[in-house]
Scaffold this motif. Sequence first.
Motif, mmCIF file in Angstrom:
data_model
loop_
_atom_site.group_PDB
_atom_site.id
_atom_site.type_symbol
_atom_site.label_atom_id
_atom_site.label_comp_id
_atom_site.label_asym_id
_atom_site.label_seq_id
_atom_site.Cartn_x
_atom_site.Cartn_y
_atom_site.Cartn_z
ATOM 1 N N PRO A 36 0.639 -1.168 -0.023
ATOM 2 C CA PRO A 36 -0.078 -0.062 -0.208
ATOM 3 C C PRO A 36 0.870 1.170 -0.287
ATOM 4 O O PRO A 36 0.460 2.338 -0.833
ATOM 5 C CB PRO A 36 -0.819 -0.108 1.264
ATOM 6 C CG PRO A 36 -1.036 -1.715 1.192
ATOM 7 C CD PRO A 36 0.466 -2.149 0.883
ATOM 8 N N LYS A 37 1.918 1.295 0.722
ATOM 9 C CA LYS A 37 2.855 2.483 0.617
ATOM 10 C C LYS A 37 3.261 2.781 -0.715
ATOM 11 O O LYS A 37 3.610 3.933 -0.963
ATOM 12 C CB LYS A 37 3.918 2.221 1.764
ATOM 13 C CG LYS A 37 5.003 3.569 1.984
ATOM 14 C CD LYS A 37 6.137 2.833 2.863
ATOM 15 C CE LYS A 37 7.058 3.999 3.079
ATOM 16 N NZ LYS A 37 8.251 3.573 4.058
ATOM 17 N N GLU A 38 3.597 1.949 -1.522
ATOM 18 C CA GLU A 38 4.185 1.921 -2.833
ATOM 19 C C GLU A 38 3.076 2.437 -3.643
ATOM 20 O O GLU A 38 3.428 3.318 -4.551
ATOM 21 C CB GLU A 38 4.889 0.684 -3.320
ATOM 22 C CG GLU A 38 6.221 0.039 -2.607
ATOM 23 C CD GLU A 38 6.412 -1.182 -2.894
ATOM 24 O OE1 GLU A 38 7.527 -1.193 -3.724
ATOM 25 O OE2 GLU A 38 5.776 -1.898 -3.018
ATOM 26 N N LEU A 39 1.947 2.072 -3.455
ATOM 27 C CA LEU A 39 0.729 2.420 -4.433
ATOM 28 C C LEU A 39 0.361 3.981 -4.056
ATOM 29 O O LEU A 39 0.072 4.860 -5.074
ATOM 30 C CB LEU A 39 -0.298 1.632 -4.111
ATOM 31 C CG LEU A 39 -0.209 0.222 -4.647
ATOM 32 C CD1 LEU A 39 -1.550 -0.489 -4.228
ATOM 33 C CD2 LEU A 39 -0.259 -0.196 -5.914
ATOM 34 N N LEU A 40 0.592 4.285 -2.816
ATOM 35 C CA LEU A 40 0.148 5.695 -2.393
ATOM 36 C C LEU A 40 1.339 6.694 -2.329
ATOM 37 O O LEU A 40 1.146 7.706 -1.576
ATOM 38 C CB LEU A 40 -0.671 5.514 -1.066
ATOM 39 C CG LEU A 40 -1.588 4.640 -0.979
ATOM 40 C CD1 LEU A 40 -2.151 4.324 0.532
ATOM 41 C CD2 LEU A 40 -2.696 5.152 -1.888
ATOM 42 N N ASP A 41 2.461 6.204 -2.873
ATOM 43 C CA ASP A 41 3.570 7.187 -2.805
ATOM 44 C C ASP A 41 3.381 8.036 -3.931
ATOM 45 O O ASP A 41 4.188 8.061 -4.981
ATOM 46 C CB ASP A 41 4.953 6.330 -3.053
ATOM 47 C CG ASP A 41 6.155 7.312 -2.998
ATOM 48 O OD1 ASP A 41 6.061 8.269 -2.479
ATOM 49 O OD2 ASP A 41 7.258 6.994 -3.633
ATOM 50 N N LEU A 42 2.469 9.184 -3.947
ATOM 51 C CA LEU A 42 2.209 9.957 -4.992
ATOM 52 C C LEU A 42 2.286 11.400 -4.507
ATOM 53 O O LEU A 42 1.929 11.894 -3.483
ATOM 54 C CB LEU A 42 0.716 9.831 -5.319
ATOM 55 C CG LEU A 42 0.110 8.249 -5.570
ATOM 56 C CD1 LEU A 42 -1.333 8.384 -5.613
ATOM 57 C CD2 LEU A 42 0.838 8.078 -6.899
ATOM 58 N N SER A 43 2.959 12.105 -5.334
ATOM 59 C CA SER A 43 3.188 13.763 -5.188
ATOM 60 C C SER A 43 1.907 14.286 -6.090
ATOM 61 O O SER A 43 1.602 13.983 -6.935
ATOM 62 C CB SER A 43 4.640 14.078 -5.554
ATOM 63 O OG SER A 43 5.026 13.686 -6.954
ATOM 64 N N MET A 44 2.142 15.704 -5.872
ATOM 65 C CA MET A 44 1.432 16.516 -6.702
ATOM 66 C C MET A 44 1.614 16.688 -7.946
ATOM 67 O O MET A 44 0.904 16.519 -9.058
ATOM 68 C CB MET A 44 0.980 17.808 -5.777
ATOM 69 C CG MET A 44 -0.031 18.555 -6.644
ATOM 70 S SD MET A 44 -1.636 18.085 -6.617
ATOM 71 C CE MET A 44 -1.873 18.184 -4.651
ATOM 72 N N GLU A 45 2.833 16.699 -8.232
ATOM 73 C CA GLU A 45 3.636 16.783 -9.406
ATOM 74 C C GLU A 45 3.282 15.494 -10.303
ATOM 75 O O GLU A 45 2.946 15.430 -11.392
ATOM 76 C CB GLU A 45 5.078 17.019 -9.265
ATOM 77 C CG GLU A 45 5.933 17.141 -10.626
ATOM 78 C CD GLU A 45 7.439 17.203 -10.578
ATOM 79 O OE1 GLU A 45 7.852 17.033 -11.613
ATOM 80 O OE2 GLU A 45 7.554 17.340 -9.659
ATOM 81 N N PHE A 46 3.325 14.472 -9.725
ATOM 82 C CA PHE A 46 3.068 12.961 -10.470
ATOM 83 C C PHE A 46 1.681 13.306 -10.802
ATOM 84 O O PHE A 46 1.006 12.632 -11.834
ATOM 85 C CB PHE A 46 3.616 11.883 -9.544
ATOM 86 C CG PHE A 46 3.326 10.742 -10.128
ATOM 87 C CD1 PHE A 46 4.398 10.047 -10.685
ATOM 88 C CD2 PHE A 46 2.129 9.991 -10.223
ATOM 89 C CE1 PHE A 46 4.374 8.735 -11.256
ATOM 90 C CE2 PHE A 46 2.133 8.613 -10.873
ATOM 91 C CZ PHE A 46 3.254 8.180 -11.586
ATOM 92 N N ALA A 47 0.591 13.532 -9.892
ATOM 93 C CA ALA A 47 -0.699 13.451 -10.113
ATOM 94 C C ALA A 47 -0.971 14.464 -11.067
ATOM 95 O O ALA A 47 -1.791 14.166 -11.974
ATOM 96 C CB ALA A 47 -1.378 13.821 -9.019
ATOM 97 N N LYS A 48 -0.258 15.533 -11.217
ATOM 98 C CA LYS A 48 -0.587 16.501 -12.351
ATOM 99 C C LYS A 48 -0.109 15.991 -13.674
ATOM 100 O O LYS A 48 -0.905 16.253 -14.776
ATOM 101 C CB LYS A 48 0.308 18.022 -12.218
ATOM 102 C CG LYS A 48 -0.610 18.534 -11.129
ATOM 103 C CD LYS A 48 0.246 19.976 -10.875
ATOM 104 C CE LYS A 48 -0.231 20.829 -9.682
ATOM 105 N NZ LYS A 48 0.332 22.191 -9.422
ATOM 106 N N ARG A 49 0.929 15.208 -13.887
ATOM 107 C CA ARG A 49 1.412 14.714 -15.049
ATOM 108 C C ARG A 49 0.473 13.670 -15.434
ATOM 109 O O ARG A 49 0.306 13.599 -16.563
ATOM 110 C CB ARG A 49 2.844 14.200 -15.005
ATOM 111 C CG ARG A 49 3.847 15.300 -14.797
ATOM 112 C CD ARG A 49 5.420 14.915 -15.069
ATOM 113 N NE ARG A 49 5.786 13.649 -14.145
ATOM 114 C CZ ARG A 49 5.982 12.497 -14.433
ATOM 115 N NH1 ARG A 49 5.820 11.980 -15.653
ATOM 116 N NH2 ARG A 49 6.452 11.574 -13.421
ATOM 117 N N PHE A 50 -0.012 12.668 -14.672
ATOM 118 C CA PHE A 50 -0.755 11.738 -14.909
ATOM 119 C C PHE A 50 -2.316 12.239 -15.285
ATOM 120 O O PHE A 50 -2.683 11.783 -16.332
ATOM 121 C CB PHE A 50 -1.021 10.913 -13.614
ATOM 122 C CG PHE A 50 -2.154 9.679 -13.704
ATOM 123 C CD1 PHE A 50 -1.735 8.473 -14.366
ATOM 124 C CD2 PHE A 50 -3.268 9.840 -13.496
ATOM 125 C CE1 PHE A 50 -2.504 7.476 -14.493
ATOM 126 C CE2 PHE A 50 -4.166 8.850 -13.646
ATOM 127 C CZ PHE A 50 -4.068 7.766 -14.031
#
Length: 453
Positions: free
Chosen positions: A228-242
């Motif tokens: 779960p920790k790896e799945l939720l290792d999300l930054s705002m920058e990563f989310a924006k690119r996605f």
Amino acid sequence: MNLLSLFSDKKFFKDTIKLAFPIALQNFILSSLNLFDNIIIGGLGEVAIASVGLANQMFFLLNLVLFGVVSGASIFTAQYWGKKDLKNIKRVLGICLITAIAVSSVFTIAALLFPKPIMSIFSNDPAVINMGANYLRIICLSYIVTAVSFAYAATLRSLGQVKAPMVVSIIALGINTVLNFTLVYGVAGVHGLGVYGSALGTLIARIIEFILMIFVVYKFKFPLAAKPKELLDLSMEFAKRFFKITIPVILNESFWALGVTIYSVVYAHMGTAIVASTNIVSTIDRLAMVVFLGFGNAAAIMIGQKIGQKDEKTAFLYAKRFIIMNPLLGVIVGLIIYLGAPSILFAYSVSPEVHNYSKSLLHILGIFLCIKVFNYTNVVGILRSGGDTKFCLLLDIGGMWLVGVPLVALAGLYFHMPIDKVYIFVFMEEIAKFFVGFPRIASKKWINNLVVH
């Protein structure tokens, strides 16, 4: 470069078949069992066919939104896999799961709370509305687990792992068919539940599919077996690119799904017999498209991985091969549908009116199938693999909402044309998309490396 040299690469065909065959087989079995389910429900009469078909428009809408989510995720996954970046692949899966669960939860709540208003959108027949609403209350409980299974299966395929989701899907679909027949008609003296038995059987099968998918991923330690920790290792920058890439795909599928829903509304207002015939033909259409779903997904995976490896020359070469090969196969399959229409419909116990409608629609489908295949390969297999999602959004929405929807609505609701004439206008959007989309491939503007940072 002539055609002979374009298709002389044995490794290309070996890799294509390795990816395309399991995906095509999975979709073939899915469509075949949907066809059997359709036939099972068909034994209950035309109201039952119409009720289940229209109630499943809700899942159709959800399925296409989910397809948008996982397609966006698959673009990144294929390119990250090209550079063997497992950490970011797990992040992509995490954000894909969060989005898919959120969307499917909204659809589930809507179907539970407002089943009759939803059915009233599609039909004005009280019998169809009541039966469909009760069916919808049961089947909507499968939406969330289906979304999770869908996310894992699509991401596995983007890694080239196509056999595992195929096997899981085949097992679940086999269970679904057995349960549907048993629960619809009853067995060993047990009373059948009719269309509600079909909904219950599908719900149980999708829960089993969800359990099997999670088990397989973690048991065999696929790259997606993340904590779960790896799945939720999300930054705002990563989310924006996605979401910059994915939101146009979600909008694309959502507006396209809404357009197809408008077609269903037009058919529903033309009569229950026409709804039954279009549901029959749409099932056969999905069965015919299984080969091209396989090759389209293979194209997306292979081209995306080459872009991730910064091999743009080979990516463009692959695009040329797929955009020639797939429509040629479409001509062959279309001819089979056109000539085989009477035999295909032999299994259905429907009225002569529905049979004749269905035969005419199958002839039209057979004629236009190759154009539909071209557009599917172009949008899903080529342009999206390079991250050209905004152009795909404009192409699909423009074709449907500026051409298809207005023509079908006018023909069916205003001019009251017969269904075979109305159905031809559905494919006018495919013609428009062909002429606009073809030059985009040659421009190479669709080739974008999304994982260089």
